[in-house]
Write a protein that holds these residues in place. Structure first.
Motif, PDB file in Angstrom:
ATOM      1  N   GLU A 281      -0.873   1.729  -0.618  1.00 17.52           N
ATOM      2  CA  GLU A 281      -1.705   1.492  -2.060  1.00 17.52           C
ATOM      3  C   GLU A 281      -1.992  -0.186  -2.235  1.00 17.52           C
ATOM      4  O   GLU A 281      -0.944  -0.133  -1.286  1.00 17.52           O
ATOM      5  CB  GLU A 281      -0.449   2.026  -3.002  1.00 17.52           C
ATOM      6  N   ASN A 282      -3.295   0.266  -2.196  1.00 17.91           N
ATOM      7  CA  ASN A 282      -3.167  -1.275  -2.691  1.00 17.91           C
ATOM      8  C   ASN A 282      -4.438  -1.178  -4.238  1.00 17.91           C
ATOM      9  O   ASN A 282      -5.384  -0.991  -4.611  1.00 17.91           O
ATOM     10  CB  ASN A 282      -4.126  -1.892  -1.626  1.00 17.91           C
ATOM     11  N   THR A 283      -4.344  -2.836  -4.806  1.00 19.14           N
ATOM     12  CA  THR A 283      -5.003  -3.101  -5.474  1.00 19.14           C
ATOM     13  C   THR A 283      -5.664  -4.561  -4.870  1.00 19.14           C
ATOM     14  O   THR A 283      -4.754  -4.833  -5.037  1.00 19.14           O
ATOM     15  CB  THR A 283      -4.404  -3.385  -6.997  1.00 19.14           C
ATOM     16  N   ALA A 284      -7.039  -5.067  -5.322  1.00 17.21           N
ATOM     17  CA  ALA A 284      -7.445  -6.079  -5.391  1.00 17.21           C
ATOM     18  C   ALA A 284      -7.202  -7.117  -6.471  1.00 17.21           C
ATOM     19  O   ALA A 284      -6.800  -6.769  -7.402  1.00 17.21           O
ATOM     20  CB  ALA A 284      -8.695  -5.990  -5.307  1.00 17.21           C
ATOM     21  N   ALA A 285      -7.148  -8.287  -6.563  1.00 17.31           N
ATOM     22  CA  ALA A 285      -6.859  -9.623  -7.465  1.00 17.31           C
ATOM     23  C   ALA A 285      -7.164 -10.231  -7.608  1.00 17.31           C
ATOM     24  O   ALA A 285      -8.565  -9.798  -8.003  1.00 17.31           O
ATOM     25  CB  ALA A 285      -5.207  -9.783  -7.130  1.00 17.31           C
ATOM     26  N   ASP A 286      -6.996 -11.411  -6.954  1.00 16.10           N
ATOM     27  CA  ASP A 286      -8.590 -12.768  -6.701  1.00 16.10           C
ATOM     28  C   ASP A 286      -9.418 -12.758  -5.942  1.00 16.10           C
ATOM     29  O   ASP A 286      -9.054 -12.182  -5.267  1.00 16.10           O
ATOM     30  CB  ASP A 286      -7.246 -13.944  -7.093  1.00 16.10           C
ATOM     31  N   ILE A 287     -10.073 -13.492  -6.234  1.00 20.96           N
ATOM     32  CA  ILE A 287     -11.230 -13.630  -5.234  1.00 20.96           C
ATOM     33  C   ILE A 287     -12.063 -15.433  -5.346  1.00 20.96           C
ATOM     34  O   ILE A 287     -11.998 -16.034  -6.093  1.00 20.96           O
ATOM     35  CB  ILE A 287     -12.324 -13.004  -5.707  1.00 20.96           C
ATOM     36  N   HIS A 288     -12.379 -16.024  -4.348  1.00 21.74           N
ATOM     37  CA  HIS A 288     -12.068 -17.159  -4.011  1.00 21.74           C
ATOM     38  C   HIS A 288     -13.464 -18.125  -3.268  1.00 21.74           C
ATOM     39  O   HIS A 288     -13.860 -16.748  -2.000  1.00 21.74           O
ATOM     40  CB  HIS A 288     -11.552 -18.629  -4.395  1.00 21.74           C
ATOM     41  N   ASN A 300      -4.542  -8.920  -2.117  1.00 18.56           N
ATOM     42  CA  ASN A 300      -4.589  -7.597  -1.308  1.00 18.56           C
ATOM     43  C   ASN A 300      -3.457  -7.716  -1.521  1.00 18.56           C
ATOM     44  O   ASN A 300      -2.573  -8.086  -1.352  1.00 18.56           O
ATOM     45  CB  ASN A 300      -5.011  -7.196   0.158  1.00 18.56           C
ATOM     46  N   ARG A 301      -3.062  -6.562  -2.851  1.00 18.47           N
ATOM     47  CA  ARG A 301      -1.344  -6.473  -3.170  1.00 18.47           C
ATOM     48  C   ARG A 301      -1.360  -5.473  -3.264  1.00 18.47           C
ATOM     49  O   ARG A 301      -1.506  -3.904  -3.515  1.00 18.47           O
ATOM     50  CB  ARG A 301      -1.485  -6.382  -4.856  1.00 18.47           C
TER      51      ARG A 301
END
Length: 385
Positions: A281-288, A300-301
């Protein structure tokens, strides 16, 4: 024009590195401050203020700000005089809505002093951002599915909200039964804001009144993400021609072309943030995007990594470089150092901030050996004084 941008970016990087060393003047010129926001919970004392020693790669705690529990996200005014932080603590005994706080930054030390606070006019604030010209503050309320706009006083404090926008809509994922405003990002010129709504599968686009801060639908009022994607965070390429949407529920990055006249967005690519063969299982979070515009990073969390991509400067498209483990669980937020030398990652579930060296030529990250304990760390922000 692209060649000009590359030359200017390179010159700025050299100047920053020159100032950050003693080679230009013989004397250190600057102080570097790192602010760490946290969720409320066991061990967390609030917003932590550290001084960063670049040469020694050390973080030294200089202040803990505890007037509000769970100061989970913060943003710095372009004058570097003020910091704004959001908290999921009720604004007052008369209001269940949560709080946005304005702080004065001591220009000698980086320490914070409270100026004032306002209601966010919603629940579950997840993001705060500052107009690039310093006129307005934007707050995204995840639980309420709305956003609020504030004008900035002469002393850096906040006036009462001048506009509140309520979203309506849903999408196909079980977490998308209602709107969830997750982040608000102004365009580089401040004419538009881009509002990532995870629940609606849309990045809403608003035109900003330059005098009042009030919002109206842009000529292209939204970008429609892929159904079930769940847009969470959004960032621009330094050239302003491209933008990138981190899609939480599908662990993907939507690559977008920006129309600078209308504010409109057009998808040109969709890149997977996970390595081939990953089945957890994974959810995306931040981006730069790195300040030189050559690399993009997204957290990736679940896989607990930073996905690294190279950027084609002509097309904006992404090519995978690899993944760097974040050495902690649930990297909700991270930051690429302005000089391009380091990455700072806030791992909520391991209560730490981990620092990585960054190779500016390859974009790759390596563990620096530095990590600090920061209970329920969820946001890292850099200030150069």
């Amino acid at each position: 024009m692209n060649q000009f941008i590359r030359i200017v970016t390179a010159a700025m990087s050299v100047l920053l590195l020159c100032v950050w060393t003693t080679g230009c003047t013989g004397q250190p010129e600057i102080k570097e401050i790192i602010y760490v926001g946290t969720f409320a919970g066991e061990g967390s004392e609030g917003l932590y203020v550290y001084e960063f020693d670049r040469d020694a790669v050390e973080l030294n705690l200089i202040q803990t700000v505890s007037n509000r529990e769970g100061p989970n996200f913060q943003a710095i005014h372009p004058t570097k005089q003020y910091l704004y932080s959001i908290s999921r603590v009720p604004f007052s005994d008369e209001s269940e809505h949560h709080t946005v706080s304005a702080y004065q930054i001591d220009r000698q030390t980086g320490r914070l002093n409270l100026i004032n606070e306002q209601s966010v006019h919603g629940l579950g604030p997840a993001h705060v951002s500052v107009d690039p010209l310093g006129r307005f503050i934007y707050v995204a309320n995840y639980a309420e599915g709305n956003l609020a706009v504030y004008t900035v006083r002469e002393n850096g404090g906040l006036n009462q909200a001048v506009d509140i926008i309520e979203h309506e809509g849903s999408s196909i994922h079980p977490r998308q039964t209602a709107p969830h405003v997750h982040a608000i990002d102004p365009s580089p010129d401040g004419r538009f804001i881009y509002v990532s709504d995870l629940g609606m599968d849309r990045v809403m686009i608003y035109a900003v009144d330059p005098e009042s801060g009030e919002l109206s639908a842009a000529e292209s009022p939204w970008f429609e993400n892929t159904p079930g994607a769940g847009p969470r965070h959004f960032t621009f390429h330094p050239n302003g021609r491209f933008a990138y949407s981190a899609e939480e529920l599908s662990s993907t990055v939507a690559v977008l072309r920006v129309d600078s006249q209308t504010g409109g967005l057009e998808q040109i690519q969709r890149a997977d943030m996970l390595p081939d063969g990953f089945e957890g299982e994974n959810t995306a979070a931040d981006i730069h995007v790195s300040s030189d515009g050559r690399f993009l990073y997204a957290s990736n969390r679940g896989h607990d990594s930073l996905a690294i991509f190279s950027i084609d400067e002509q097309t904006g498209e992404l090519s995978p470089v690899g993944h760097e483990p974040t050495r902690g669980g649930h990297p909700r937020n991270f930051m690429i150092d302005q000089a391009g030398e380091f990455a700072f990652v806030a791992n909520r579930d391991n209560n730490n901030v981990v620092v990585f060296h960054r190779d500016p030529e390859t974009g790759e990250l390596t563990y620096s050996g530095l990590e600090i304990e920061a209970p329920l760390a969820v946001c890292v922000t850099q200030l150069i004084l």
